[in-house]
Design a protein around this motif. Structure first.
Motif, PDB file in Angstrom:
ATOM      1  N   UNK A 132      31.144  44.437  44.616  1.00 16.38           N
ATOM      2  CA  UNK A 132      31.234  43.829  45.774  1.00 16.38           C
ATOM      3  C   UNK A 132      31.775  42.489  45.726  1.00 16.38           C
ATOM      4  N   UNK A 133      31.470  41.819  44.945  1.00 11.36           N
ATOM      5  CA  UNK A 133      32.028  40.428  45.063  1.00 11.36           C
ATOM      6  C   UNK A 133      33.254  40.264  44.206  1.00 11.36           C
ATOM      7  N   UNK A 134      33.334  40.404  42.889  1.00  9.41           N
ATOM      8  CA  UNK A 134      34.596  40.446  42.159  1.00  9.41           C
ATOM      9  C   UNK A 134      35.479  41.451  42.541  1.00  9.41           C
ATOM     10  N   UNK A 135      34.873  42.640  42.663  1.00  8.33           N
ATOM     11  CA  UNK A 135      35.703  43.955  43.088  1.00  8.33           C
ATOM     12  C   UNK A 135      36.603  43.858  44.415  1.00  8.33           C
ATOM     13  N   UNK A 136      35.828  42.815  45.363  1.00  7.32           N
ATOM     14  CA  UNK A 136      36.488  43.108  46.478  1.00  7.32           C
ATOM     15  C   UNK A 136      37.822  41.944  46.700  1.00  7.32           C
ATOM     16  N   UNK A 137      38.123  41.632  45.421  1.00  8.31           N
ATOM     17  CA  UNK A 137      39.312  40.598  45.432  1.00  8.31           C
ATOM     18  C   UNK A 137      40.378  41.715  44.968  1.00  8.31           C
ATOM     19  N   UNK A 138      41.442  42.060  45.853  1.00  5.46           N
ATOM     20  CA  UNK A 138      42.613  43.031  45.614  1.00  5.46           C
ATOM     21  C   UNK A 138      43.343  42.642  44.320  1.00  5.46           C
ATOM     22  N   UNK A 139      43.749  41.384  43.974  1.00  5.78           N
ATOM     23  CA  UNK A 139      44.199  41.265  42.711  1.00  5.78           C
ATOM     24  C   UNK A 139      45.932  41.718  42.916  1.00  5.78           C
ATOM     25  N   UNK A 140      46.403  42.194  41.767  1.00  7.69           N
ATOM     26  CA  UNK A 140      47.866  42.621  41.729  1.00  7.69           C
ATOM     27  C   UNK A 140      47.892  44.274  41.241  1.00  7.69           C
ATOM     28  N   UNK A 141      46.533  44.917  41.491  1.00  8.89           N
ATOM     29  CA  UNK A 141      46.824  46.093  40.872  1.00  8.89           C
ATOM     30  C   UNK A 141      46.859  47.268  41.680  1.00  8.89           C
ATOM     31  N   UNK A 142      47.424  47.123  43.098  1.00 15.30           N
ATOM     32  CA  UNK A 142      47.625  48.039  44.284  1.00 15.30           C
ATOM     33  C   UNK A 142      46.494  49.151  44.043  1.00 15.30           C
ATOM     34  N   UNK A 143      45.301  48.810  43.957  1.00 11.89           N
ATOM     35  CA  UNK A 143      43.940  49.678  44.086  1.00 11.89           C
ATOM     36  C   UNK A 143      43.893  50.427  45.497  1.00 11.89           C
ATOM     37  N   UNK A 144      43.932  51.763  45.445  1.00  8.41           N
ATOM     38  CA  UNK A 144      43.997  52.469  46.905  1.00  8.41           C
ATOM     39  C   UNK A 144      42.720  52.172  47.611  1.00  8.41           C
ATOM     40  N   UNK A 145      41.571  51.688  46.869  1.00  9.12           N
ATOM     41  CA  UNK A 145      40.525  51.586  47.774  1.00  9.12           C
ATOM     42  C   UNK A 145      40.600  50.368  48.823  1.00  9.12           C
ATOM     43  N   UNK A 146      41.591  49.360  48.757  1.00  5.38           N
ATOM     44  CA  UNK A 146      41.880  48.669  49.939  1.00  5.38           C
ATOM     45  C   UNK A 146      42.817  48.703  50.860  1.00  5.38           C
ATOM     46  N   UNK A 147      43.194  50.453  50.836  1.00  2.14           N
ATOM     47  CA  UNK A 147      44.069  50.998  51.588  1.00  2.14           C
ATOM     48  C   UNK A 147      43.137  51.917  52.786  1.00  2.14           C
ATOM     49  N   UNK A 148      41.838  51.944  52.329  1.00  4.55           N
ATOM     50  CA  UNK A 148      41.119  53.005  53.068  1.00  4.55           C
ATOM     51  C   UNK A 148      39.671  52.065  53.597  1.00  4.55           C
ATOM     52  N   UNK A 149      39.371  52.620  54.611  1.00  3.07           N
ATOM     53  CA  UNK A 149      37.917  51.738  54.998  1.00  3.07           C
ATOM     54  C   UNK A 149      37.037  52.902  55.602  1.00  3.07           C
ATOM     55  N   UNK A 150      35.852  52.376  55.834  1.00  8.33           N
ATOM     56  CA  UNK A 150      34.807  52.982  56.523  1.00  8.33           C
ATOM     57  C   UNK A 150      34.841  52.391  58.169  1.00  8.33           C
ATOM     58  N   UNK A 151      35.964  53.089  58.905  1.00  7.95           N
ATOM     59  CA  UNK A 151      36.016  52.569  60.255  1.00  7.95           C
ATOM     60  C   UNK A 151      35.097  53.648  61.170  1.00  7.95           C
ATOM     61  N   UNK A 152      35.273  53.485  62.280  1.00  5.87           N
ATOM     62  CA  UNK A 152      34.734  54.312  63.247  1.00  5.87           C
ATOM     63  C   UNK A 152      34.982  55.900  63.143  1.00  5.87           C
ATOM     64  N   UNK A 153      36.160  56.190  62.933  1.00  5.16           N
ATOM     65  CA  UNK A 153      36.805  57.526  62.887  1.00  5.16           C
ATOM     66  C   UNK A 153      36.037  58.076  61.681  1.00  5.16           C
ATOM     67  N   UNK A 154      35.943  57.411  60.432  1.00  4.19           N
ATOM     68  CA  UNK A 154      35.726  57.984  59.297  1.00  4.19           C
ATOM     69  C   UNK A 154      34.172  58.188  59.225  1.00  4.19           C
ATOM     70  N   UNK A 155      33.461  57.166  59.870  1.00  5.09           N
ATOM     71  CA  UNK A 155      32.117  57.582  60.062  1.00  5.09           C
ATOM     72  C   UNK A 155      31.792  58.873  60.864  1.00  5.09           C
ATOM     73  N   UNK A 156      32.479  58.727  62.026  1.00  3.66           N
ATOM     74  CA  UNK A 156      32.485  59.902  62.932  1.00  3.66           C
ATOM     75  C   UNK A 156      32.665  61.099  62.576  1.00  3.66           C
ATOM     76  N   UNK A 157      33.788  61.157  61.537  1.00  6.10           N
ATOM     77  CA  UNK A 157      34.249  62.768  61.010  1.00  6.10           C
ATOM     78  C   UNK A 157      32.844  63.138  60.145  1.00  6.10           C
ATOM     79  N   UNK A 158      32.298  62.071  59.397  1.00  6.71           N
ATOM     80  CA  UNK A 158      31.285  62.501  58.479  1.00  6.71           C
ATOM     81  C   UNK A 158      29.877  63.023  59.304  1.00  6.71           C
TER      82      UNK A 158
END
Length: 350
Positions: A132-158
């Motif tokens: 959560x702390x170190x991993x939440x810094x995007x850095x330069x690795x283009x990690x796809x986790x930073x292009x997705x999020x738990x928003x209202x639409x995702x929570x509602x879908x589930x």
């Protein structure tokens, strides 16, 4: 596995740590996805093995979120399996073998003391905070986790997935139109609260079956669906786990440990502990309803009974939290119409 042995041999050739010897392939128990897992063993010059992950279909584009997220976590020191090779044309990933002992296995071992179990969960929370702390810094690795999020639409879908497969599918109950509208409104209220919180790197399936126990400590698996979400999400996944029901006193200790350790790591006092706990419980409701939908889907669509024993303990979490907060009175009233069913057995404690 529908891959000719000769072709598989070429995939393995020269790949660390594979010696040039005959090998055997053993299927491994998978998760609720369509991925397949196999252990490849070489008997000489000493027991050596790797894990082969076979994707359900060839990825397009060939970049694989699993690999990108693995690299991101590895870069910040989170213990994840080493990647040996990836063959996109075959949909095959070769990984370090972390053994066969999960956190669930350890906790359910009758020889484990309460203090030993607690120590394992403290370590799991330390790793969670690292993500959560170190991993939440995007850095330069283009990690796809930073292009997705738990928003209202995702929570509602589930939550709608839960409604479709648990109530309408598994329990075979038709939801009245008025109740459909109430569920939609109540689900939306919950999702809006969760989605507005500050977002962190979120594993998304951080529970006892995705944490391996080795002599060196705990290791993390099944992180390919990571995205951004509120900090309580992975914590609820770990402590309100469908596969392991922890004593309530231990849950309270672990929640406090999370908060105190986070204060130390971030150098900031967390004063709103009551609100943090409320959000933890609210997140658990969403997460556990989502899990019920997954378990029901596995039975309804795939004919798998594997997850049926975990419906009752997961539902017990839901009722526990719905009973706790007046906020859920309306939702609880509607859900009881459809989830009070003789088809759902009583939960078994550890």
């Amino acid at each position: 596995m529908n891959i000719p042995e000769e072709l598989l041999g070429r995939v393995l050739e020269g790949k660390k740590p594979c010696p040039e010897l005959p090998f055997t392939i053993t299927p491994l128990a998978g998760d609720a996805s369509d991925r397949q897992y196999f252990r490849i063993n070489w008997e000489r010059p000493g027991p050596q093995s790797i894990v082969l992950m076979k994707l359900a279909q060839r990825p397009s584009p060939p970049e694989l979120p699993f690999i990108q997220i693995q690299e991101h976590l590895c870069a910040i020191g989170v213990p994840v399996p080493e990647l040996y090779s990836y063959s996109p044309e075959l949909g095959i990933v070769l990984l370090e073998d972390l053994g066969g002992i999960t956190l669930e296995n350890k906790v359910k071992d009758s020889l484990m003391s309460e203090e030993e179990i607690k120590a394992l969960y403290l370590e799991a929370i330390d790793i969670l905070l690292q993500m959560q702390i170190q991993g939440s810094r995007p850095g330069r690795d283009n990690c796809p986790a930073f292009q997705l999020e738990f928003d209202v639409a995702k929570f509602m879908y589930e939550l709608n997935f839960f409604r479709q497969y648990m109530i309408e599918g598994f329990l075979n109950k038709r939801i009245a139109r008025q109740d459909q509208a109430i569920l939609e409104e109540e689900f939306s209220r919950l999702c809006q609260i969760l989605a507005q919180e500050k977002k962190y790197f979120t594993h998304r399936d951080y529970h006892s079956r995705n944490i391996m126990v080795r002599e060196q400590g705990l290791w993390v698996l099944d992180f390919q669906d990571a995205r951004l979400g509120l900090c309580q999400y992975d914590l609820a996944s770990l402590l309100r786990d469908s596969y392991v029901t922890l004593p309530e006193g231990l849950v309270e200790e672990l929640l406090e440990y999370y908060l105190v350790t986070k204060e130390i790591l971030k150098g900031q006092k967390i004063t709103a502990r009551t609100e943090f706990r409320r959000l933890f419980d609210f997140t658990a409701v969403q997460r556990n309803l989502k899990a019920l939908g997954t378990f029901a889907f596995q039975k309804v669509e795939k004919g798998k009974d594997t997850y049926l024993p975990y419906i009752a303990p997961t539902l017990a979490y839901v009722w526990q939290n719905l009973d706790k907060y007046p906020f859920f009175n309306t939702l609880k009233k509607v859900l009881k119409k459809y989830l009070d069913s003789p088809g759902i057995s009583q939960p078994q404690r550890r």
